[in-house]
Enzyme design. Structure first.
Site, PDB file in Angstrom:
ATOM      1  N   SER A   1       0.874  -1.183   0.000  1.00 33.59           N
ATOM      2  CA  SER A   1       0.000   0.000   0.000  1.00 33.59           C
ATOM      3  C   SER A   1       0.905   1.224   0.000  1.00 33.59           C
ATOM      4  O   SER A   1       1.853   1.306  -0.784  1.00 33.59           O
ATOM      5  CB  SER A   1      -0.920  -0.059   1.219  1.00 33.59           C
ATOM      6  OG  SER A   1      -1.688   1.114   1.343  1.00 33.59           O
TER       7      SER A   1
ATOM      8  N   TYR B   1      -5.160   8.166  -5.571  1.00 37.60           N
ATOM      9  CA  TYR B   1      -4.097   7.348  -4.978  1.00 37.60           C
ATOM     10  C   TYR B   1      -4.417   7.043  -3.514  1.00 37.60           C
ATOM     11  O   TYR B   1      -4.393   5.884  -3.086  1.00 37.60           O
ATOM     12  CB  TYR B   1      -2.762   8.076  -5.114  1.00 37.60           C
ATOM     13  CG  TYR B   1      -1.566   7.231  -4.719  1.00 37.60           C
ATOM     14  CD1 TYR B   1      -1.131   6.194  -5.545  1.00 37.60           C
ATOM     15  CD2 TYR B   1      -0.872   7.468  -3.539  1.00 37.60           C
ATOM     16  CE1 TYR B   1      -0.025   5.416  -5.191  1.00 37.60           C
ATOM     17  CE2 TYR B   1       0.230   6.702  -3.187  1.00 37.60           C
ATOM     18  CZ  TYR B   1       0.649   5.676  -4.020  1.00 37.60           C
ATOM     19  OH  TYR B   1       1.732   4.911  -3.665  1.00 37.60           O
TER      20      TYR B   1
ATOM     21  N   LYS C   1      -5.187   3.323  -2.052  1.00 37.99           N
ATOM     22  CA  LYS C   1      -4.267   2.717  -1.085  1.00 37.99           C
ATOM     23  C   LYS C   1      -4.940   2.498   0.266  1.00 37.99           C
ATOM     24  O   LYS C   1      -4.609   1.567   0.978  1.00 37.99           O
ATOM     25  CB  LYS C   1      -3.011   3.585  -0.938  1.00 37.99           C
ATOM     26  CG  LYS C   1      -2.134   3.614  -2.202  1.00 37.99           C
ATOM     27  CD  LYS C   1      -1.573   2.237  -2.529  1.00 37.99           C
ATOM     28  CE  LYS C   1      -0.576   2.263  -3.659  1.00 37.99           C
ATOM     29  NZ  LYS C   1      -0.010   0.933  -3.959  1.00 37.99           N
TER      30      LYS C   1
HETATM   31  N1  LIG Z   1       8.108   4.901  -4.620  1.00 38.10           N
HETATM   32  C1  LIG Z   1       7.404   5.414  -3.622  1.00 38.10           C
HETATM   33  O1  LIG Z   1       7.695   6.516  -3.107  1.00 38.10           O
HETATM   34  C2  LIG Z   1       6.250   4.627  -3.051  1.00 38.10           C
HETATM   35  C3  LIG Z   1       5.741   5.033  -1.801  1.00 38.10           C
HETATM   36  C4  LIG Z   1       4.671   4.332  -1.264  1.00 38.10           C
HETATM   37  C5  LIG Z   1       4.116   3.248  -1.942  1.00 38.10           C
HETATM   38  N2  LIG Z   1       4.618   2.881  -3.150  1.00 38.10           N
HETATM   39  C6  LIG Z   1       3.990   1.743  -3.830  1.00 38.10           C
HETATM   40  O2  LIG Z   1       4.955   0.742  -4.038  1.00 38.10           O
HETATM   41  C7  LIG Z   1       4.596  -0.023  -5.197  1.00 38.10           C
HETATM   42  C8  LIG Z   1       5.803  -0.087  -6.108  1.00 38.10           C
HETATM   43  O3  LIG Z   1       6.096   1.228  -6.542  1.00 38.10           O
HETATM   44  P1  LIG Z   1       7.534   1.637  -7.082  1.00 38.10           P
HETATM   45  O4  LIG Z   1       7.835   2.950  -6.510  1.00 38.10           O
HETATM   46  O5  LIG Z   1       8.443   0.503  -6.924  1.00 38.10           O
HETATM   47  O6  LIG Z   1       7.142   1.899  -8.620  1.00 38.10           O
HETATM   48  P2  LIG Z   1       7.852   1.547 -10.003  1.00 38.10           P
HETATM   49  O7  LIG Z   1       9.325   1.568  -9.859  1.00 38.10           O
HETATM   50  O8  LIG Z   1       7.194   2.429 -11.014  1.00 38.10           O
HETATM   51  O9  LIG Z   1       7.364   0.048 -10.231  1.00 38.10           O
HETATM   52  C9  LIG Z   1       6.014  -0.226 -10.448  1.00 38.10           C
HETATM   53  C10 LIG Z   1       5.903  -1.609 -11.017  1.00 38.10           C
HETATM   54  O10 LIG Z   1       4.520  -1.926 -11.206  1.00 38.10           O
HETATM   55  C11 LIG Z   1       4.315  -2.338 -12.561  1.00 38.10           C
HETATM   56  N3  LIG Z   1       2.950  -1.987 -12.922  1.00 38.10           N
HETATM   57  C12 LIG Z   1       2.380  -0.760 -12.934  1.00 38.10           C
HETATM   58  N4  LIG Z   1       1.116  -0.843 -13.346  1.00 38.10           N
HETATM   59  C13 LIG Z   1       0.878  -2.160 -13.583  1.00 38.10           C
HETATM   60  C14 LIG Z   1      -0.245  -2.888 -14.038  1.00 38.10           C
HETATM   61  N5  LIG Z   1      -1.420  -2.294 -14.349  1.00 38.10           N
HETATM   62  N6  LIG Z   1      -0.158  -4.241 -14.175  1.00 38.10           N
HETATM   63  C15 LIG Z   1       1.013  -4.864 -13.875  1.00 38.10           C
HETATM   64  N7  LIG Z   1       2.114  -4.237 -13.462  1.00 38.10           N
HETATM   65  C16 LIG Z   1       2.038  -2.891 -13.314  1.00 38.10           C
HETATM   66  C17 LIG Z   1       5.389  -1.581 -13.350  1.00 38.10           C
HETATM   67  O11 LIG Z   1       5.700  -2.169 -14.603  1.00 38.10           O
HETATM   68  P3  LIG Z   1       4.915  -1.778 -15.963  1.00 38.10           P
HETATM   69  O12 LIG Z   1       4.773  -0.289 -15.966  1.00 38.10           O
HETATM   70  O13 LIG Z   1       5.767  -2.334 -17.048  1.00 38.10           O
HETATM   71  O14 LIG Z   1       3.600  -2.458 -15.863  1.00 38.10           O
HETATM   72  C18 LIG Z   1       6.565  -1.751 -12.395  1.00 38.10           C
HETATM   73  O15 LIG Z   1       7.117  -3.041 -12.499  1.00 38.10           O
HETATM   74  C19 LIG Z   1       3.399   0.686  -5.816  1.00 38.10           C
HETATM   75  O16 LIG Z   1       2.226   0.007  -5.436  1.00 38.10           O
HETATM   76  C20 LIG Z   1       3.450   2.067  -5.199  1.00 38.10           C
HETATM   77  O17 LIG Z   1       2.207   2.700  -5.163  1.00 38.10           O
HETATM   78  C21 LIG Z   1       5.676   3.545  -3.725  1.00 38.10           C
END
Ligand SMILES: NC(=O)c1ccc[n+]([C@@H]2O[C@H](COP(=O)([O-])OP(=O)(O)OC[C@H]3O[C@@H](n4cnc5c(N)ncnc54)[C@H](OP(=O)(O)O)[C@@H]3O)[C@@H](O)[C@H]2O)c1
Length: 261
Positions: free
Chosen positions: A138, A152, A156
């Protein structure tokens, strides 16, 4: 052990996959973009000197038939899924009254419905076998309304209700259901997001140095090891998670006062 990671081609999901590959688990990566998936698979394989067992398949978590077929392919390659990490997610900051409905809907479909879509095909098998671990990624944004993040925050925070209900449904089955709440984390998603994060959101969240994705992945995996229900990462997120309803009115008053200046 077979670990399936949605969003395994990038950021937090990729780091989680690396950890399990280092532990000798078979790993399956699911995301939409095939080139990034292939690159991630090769990186993990090379880091292990070719020993890691990595399978990857392209699917959109928001499309039930695609994600069920992907899980079927992962289980055909590596056997039943023992651990599911649902990390696929997107964020598109934008004021609700200005944001195109399809951008709003895409966040809901990916971040909330997409998680249910991937849990569904693995959970029944886990129940039947009497073992399994599910970890849902989340966000700290689940606990607090952030201006320009209505889709968002909504998606979440909905995951909290989903995970908490499913955990109780899973009582006595051998399946654990955890949910984690990362703060800003240094990933490609955050780099993209920061370009469109408005000052009002920054005012509320403050300028916190993003955490390395490796650190967030390690704590997530430690939470899976312990079968933790909730993984908070920082004391302030834990406080928000545990006492959010008490704190929110004061945060809103503070925000209104600050935004007047
Ligand atoms: N980075 C932050 O600051 C942060 C903070 C809190 C929570 N989060 C959460 O952590 C998780 C990972 O985020 P991240 O920061 O690691 O992002 P990221 O580097 O952009 O990675 C996101 C991953 O999800 C895949 N994805 C996105 N939409 C998709 C879909 N519809 N079906 C299948 N795969 C999908 C992307 O690949 P494709 O685009 O090729 O599908 C990628 O592999 C997310 O749920 C995000 O909301 C992130």
């Amino acid at each position: 052990m077979h670990v399936v990671v949605t969003g395994g081609s990038s950021g937090i999901g990729l780091e989680v996959a690396r950890i399990y590959a280092r532990r000798g688990a078979s790993v399956s990566l699911i995301a939409r973009n095939l080139d990034r998936l292939d690159a991630a698979r090769r990186q993990i394989e090379q880091a292990s000197g070719g020993k890691a067992k990595v399978f990857s398949v392209a699917a959109d978590a928001a499309i039930p038939v695609e994600i069920s077929a992907a899980i079927e392919a992962c289980e055909a390659a590596h056997g039943p899924c023992d651990i599911l990490v649902a990390s696929a997610g997107i964020v598109e900051p934008g004021w609700f009254h200005e944001q195109a409905p399809d951008l709003f809907d895409a966040q809901w479909q990916t971040n909330f419905v997409g998680v249910a879509n991937v849990v569904r095909p693995v959970y029944s098998g886990m129940r039947r076998r009497g073992q399994g671990r599910i970890m849902i990624v989340s966000s700290a944004a689940a606990f607090i309304g952030i201006p320009a993040y209505s889709a968002y925050c909504g998606s979440k925070s909905a995951l909290v209700g989903f995970a908490d209900a499913l955990r109780l449904e899973a009582t006595g089955t051998g399946v654990s259901v955890g949910i984690c709440f990362p703060p800003d984390t240094d990933t490609p998603q955050l780099s993209r997001e920061l370009k469109s994060r408005p000052k009002e959101a920054e005012l509320l969240m403050g300028r916190i140095r993003p955490r390395p994705a490796e650190e967030i992945a390690e704590k997530t995996v430690a939470g899976i090891d312990r079968r933790s229900a909730h993984v908070y990462f920082t004391a302030s997120i834990a406080a928000l998670g545990l006492f959010g309803p008490l704190a929110r009115p004061f945060i809103e008053i503070w925000y209104r006062l600050k935004s007047r200046r």
